[in-house]
Design a protein around this motif. Structure first.
Motif, PDB file in Angstrom:
ATOM      1  N   ARG A  40       0.836  -1.212   0.000  1.00 54.81           N
ATOM      2  CA  ARG A  40       0.000   0.000   0.000  1.00 54.81           C
ATOM      3  C   ARG A  40       0.858   1.244   0.000  1.00 54.81           C
ATOM      4  O   ARG A  40       0.541   2.237  -0.662  1.00 54.81           O
ATOM      5  CB  ARG A  40      -0.909  -0.011   1.210  1.00 54.81           C
ATOM      6  CG  ARG A  40      -1.598  -1.343   1.376  1.00 54.81           C
ATOM      7  CD  ARG A  40      -2.627  -1.241   2.476  1.00 54.81           C
ATOM      8  NE  ARG A  40      -3.671  -0.358   2.053  1.00 54.81           N
ATOM      9  CZ  ARG A  40      -4.968  -0.570   2.273  1.00 54.81           C
ATOM     10  NH1 ARG A  40      -5.339  -1.642   2.932  1.00 54.81           N
ATOM     11  NH2 ARG A  40      -5.860   0.252   1.865  1.00 54.81           N
ATOM     12  N   ARG A  60      -1.688  -4.546  -9.599  1.00 56.97           N
ATOM     13  CA  ARG A  60      -2.059  -5.389  -8.452  1.00 56.97           C
ATOM     14  C   ARG A  60      -1.808  -6.849  -8.772  1.00 56.97           C
ATOM     15  O   ARG A  60      -1.628  -7.228  -9.917  1.00 56.97           O
ATOM     16  CB  ARG A  60      -3.547  -5.222  -8.129  1.00 56.97           C
ATOM     17  CG  ARG A  60      -3.973  -3.789  -8.032  1.00 56.97           C
ATOM     18  CD  ARG A  60      -5.444  -3.724  -7.677  1.00 56.97           C
ATOM     19  NE  ARG A  60      -6.192  -2.945  -8.646  1.00 56.97           N
ATOM     20  CZ  ARG A  60      -7.498  -2.773  -8.568  1.00 56.97           C
ATOM     21  NH1 ARG A  60      -8.175  -3.337  -7.603  1.00 56.97           N
ATOM     22  NH2 ARG A  60      -8.121  -2.051  -9.458  1.00 56.97           N
ATOM     23  N   SER A  62      -3.834  -9.119  -8.890  1.00 60.77           N
ATOM     24  CA  SER A  62      -4.934  -9.629  -9.710  1.00 60.77           C
ATOM     25  C   SER A  62      -4.656  -9.484 -11.198  1.00 60.77           C
ATOM     26  O   SER A  62      -5.340 -10.084 -12.002  1.00 60.77           O
ATOM     27  CB  SER A  62      -6.208  -8.867  -9.369  1.00 60.77           C
ATOM     28  OG  SER A  62      -6.248  -8.581  -7.995  1.00 60.77           O
ATOM     29  N   LEU A  64      -4.819  -6.511 -12.599  1.00 60.69           N
ATOM     30  CA  LEU A  64      -5.442  -5.246 -12.955  1.00 60.69           C
ATOM     31  C   LEU A  64      -4.553  -4.084 -12.527  1.00 60.69           C
ATOM     32  O   LEU A  64      -3.904  -4.161 -11.487  1.00 60.69           O
ATOM     33  CB  LEU A  64      -6.791  -5.116 -12.259  1.00 60.69           C
ATOM     34  CG  LEU A  64      -7.852  -6.102 -12.747  1.00 60.69           C
ATOM     35  CD1 LEU A  64      -9.026  -6.107 -11.787  1.00 60.69           C
ATOM     36  CD2 LEU A  64      -8.308  -5.706 -14.137  1.00 60.69           C
ATOM     37  N   ALA A  66      -3.756   0.045 -11.478  1.00 60.29           N
ATOM     38  CA  ALA A  66      -4.243   0.865 -10.363  1.00 60.29           C
ATOM     39  C   ALA A  66      -5.718   1.200 -10.542  1.00 60.29           C
ATOM     40  O   ALA A  66      -6.167   1.523 -11.639  1.00 60.29           O
ATOM     41  CB  ALA A  66      -3.414   2.144 -10.290  1.00 60.29           C
ATOM     42  N   ALA A  67      -6.476   1.105  -9.443  1.00 64.18           N
ATOM     43  CA  ALA A  67      -7.909   1.367  -9.477  1.00 64.18           C
ATOM     44  C   ALA A  67      -8.194   2.766  -9.988  1.00 64.18           C
ATOM     45  O   ALA A  67      -7.625   3.749  -9.518  1.00 64.18           O
ATOM     46  CB  ALA A  67      -8.480   1.187  -8.071  1.00 64.18           C
ATOM     47  N   GLY A  68      -9.064   2.847 -10.994  1.00 60.48           N
ATOM     48  CA  GLY A  68      -9.447   4.145 -11.537  1.00 60.48           C
ATOM     49  C   GLY A  68      -8.529   4.639 -12.633  1.00 60.48           C
ATOM     50  O   GLY A  68      -8.752   5.703 -13.196  1.00 60.48           O
ATOM     51  N   HIS A  69      -7.490   3.862 -12.936  1.00 59.09           N
ATOM     52  CA  HIS A  69      -6.519   4.295 -13.955  1.00 59.09           C
ATOM     53  C   HIS A  69      -6.380   3.234 -15.043  1.00 59.09           C
ATOM     54  O   HIS A  69      -5.364   3.151 -15.705  1.00 59.09           O
ATOM     55  CB  HIS A  69      -5.173   4.558 -13.290  1.00 59.09           C
ATOM     56  CG  HIS A  69      -5.190   5.729 -12.375  1.00 59.09           C
ATOM     57  ND1 HIS A  69      -4.533   6.909 -12.650  1.00 59.09           N
ATOM     58  CD2 HIS A  69      -5.804   5.924 -11.187  1.00 59.09           C
ATOM     59  CE1 HIS A  69      -4.729   7.757 -11.659  1.00 59.09           C
ATOM     60  NE2 HIS A  69      -5.493   7.187 -10.760  1.00 59.09           N
ATOM     61  N   GLU A  70      -7.376   2.404 -15.174  1.00 60.61           N
ATOM     62  CA  GLU A  70      -7.318   1.284 -16.100  1.00 60.61           C
ATOM     63  C   GLU A  70      -7.174   1.733 -17.552  1.00 60.61           C
ATOM     64  O   GLU A  70      -6.423   1.148 -18.318  1.00 60.61           O
ATOM     65  CB  GLU A  70      -8.585   0.457 -15.949  1.00 60.61           C
ATOM     66  CG  GLU A  70      -8.843   0.125 -14.495  1.00 60.61           C
ATOM     67  CD  GLU A  70     -10.320  -0.119 -14.250  1.00 60.61           C
ATOM     68  OE1 GLU A  70     -11.114   0.186 -15.142  1.00 60.61           O
ATOM     69  OE2 GLU A  70     -10.645  -0.611 -13.166  1.00 60.61           O
ATOM     70  N   ASP A  89     -15.232  -8.240 -18.464  1.00 60.95           N
ATOM     71  CA  ASP A  89     -15.361  -6.912 -17.889  1.00 60.95           C
ATOM     72  C   ASP A  89     -14.502  -5.897 -18.625  1.00 60.95           C
ATOM     73  O   ASP A  89     -14.799  -4.717 -18.642  1.00 60.95           O
ATOM     74  CB  ASP A  89     -14.982  -6.982 -16.411  1.00 60.95           C
ATOM     75  CG  ASP A  89     -15.462  -5.759 -15.661  1.00 60.95           C
ATOM     76  OD1 ASP A  89     -16.626  -5.418 -15.837  1.00 60.95           O
ATOM     77  OD2 ASP A  89     -14.664  -5.169 -14.934  1.00 60.95           O
ATOM     78  N   LYS A  92      -7.051  -7.579 -18.558  1.00 59.16           N
ATOM     79  CA  LYS A  92      -6.105  -7.653 -17.442  1.00 59.16           C
ATOM     80  C   LYS A  92      -4.753  -8.082 -17.993  1.00 59.16           C
ATOM     81  O   LYS A  92      -4.662  -8.631 -19.094  1.00 59.16           O
ATOM     82  CB  LYS A  92      -6.608  -8.617 -16.378  1.00 59.16           C
ATOM     83  CG  LYS A  92      -6.475 -10.061 -16.751  1.00 59.16           C
ATOM     84  CD  LYS A  92      -7.066 -10.933 -15.655  1.00 59.16           C
ATOM     85  CE  LYS A  92      -6.887 -12.405 -15.950  1.00 59.16           C
ATOM     86  NZ  LYS A  92      -5.495 -12.823 -15.939  1.00 59.16           N
TER      87      LYS A  92
END
Length: 102
Positions: A40, A60, A62, A64, A66-70, A89, A92
């Motif tokens: 983190r 991450r 997973s 994927l 960074a969240a919101g920066h896909e 979805d 990845k």
DNA sequence: AAGTTGACTTTCG
DNA sequence: TCGAAAGCCAACT
């Protein structure tokens, strides 16, 4: 604003900069290189450093980004030829092939 | 000094 | 296979 310590941030940025194009590392891997498990905190440094580093190469566990920066990450991945996997979805990163081990 | 927060990871149901 | 909960570490208030 969570401004990370200069030394820690410097170490993180050094590792991220060492990731070759077309490859990626998970936050956990970067933290492991630094000798810690602070995934983190690594992300925190990325958010602070912003556009001065190839943050899209750090994703991450997973697969994927960074969240919101896909979307931004996707553009870079396609540009660098990073191994991707299509998902219902969206997409990845294929960690089996793209994971960079220093 | 203690509590909260976060671009996370791993495990359990 | 997917979602929720707990766990961890570093930095800020």
């Amino acid at each position: 604003m969570r401004q990370p310590a200069a030394d820690f941030a410097e170490a993180v940025l050094d590792v991220v900069a060492a990731i070759p194009p077309g490859k990626v590392m998970t936050y956990g891997d970067v933290a492991a290189v630094l000798g810690t498990r602070a995934a983190r905190a690594v992300g925190n440094v990325m958010a602070w450093s912003g556009g001065d580093v190839p943050w899209w190469r750090v994703i991450r566990a997973s697969g994927l980004p960074a969240a919101g920066h896909e979307e931004r990450a996707l553009a870079r991945f396609e540009e660098e030829g990073t191994p991707l996997v299509a998902t219902p979805d969206g997409y990845k990163v294929d960690l089996r092939l793209a994971r960079h081990i220093p």
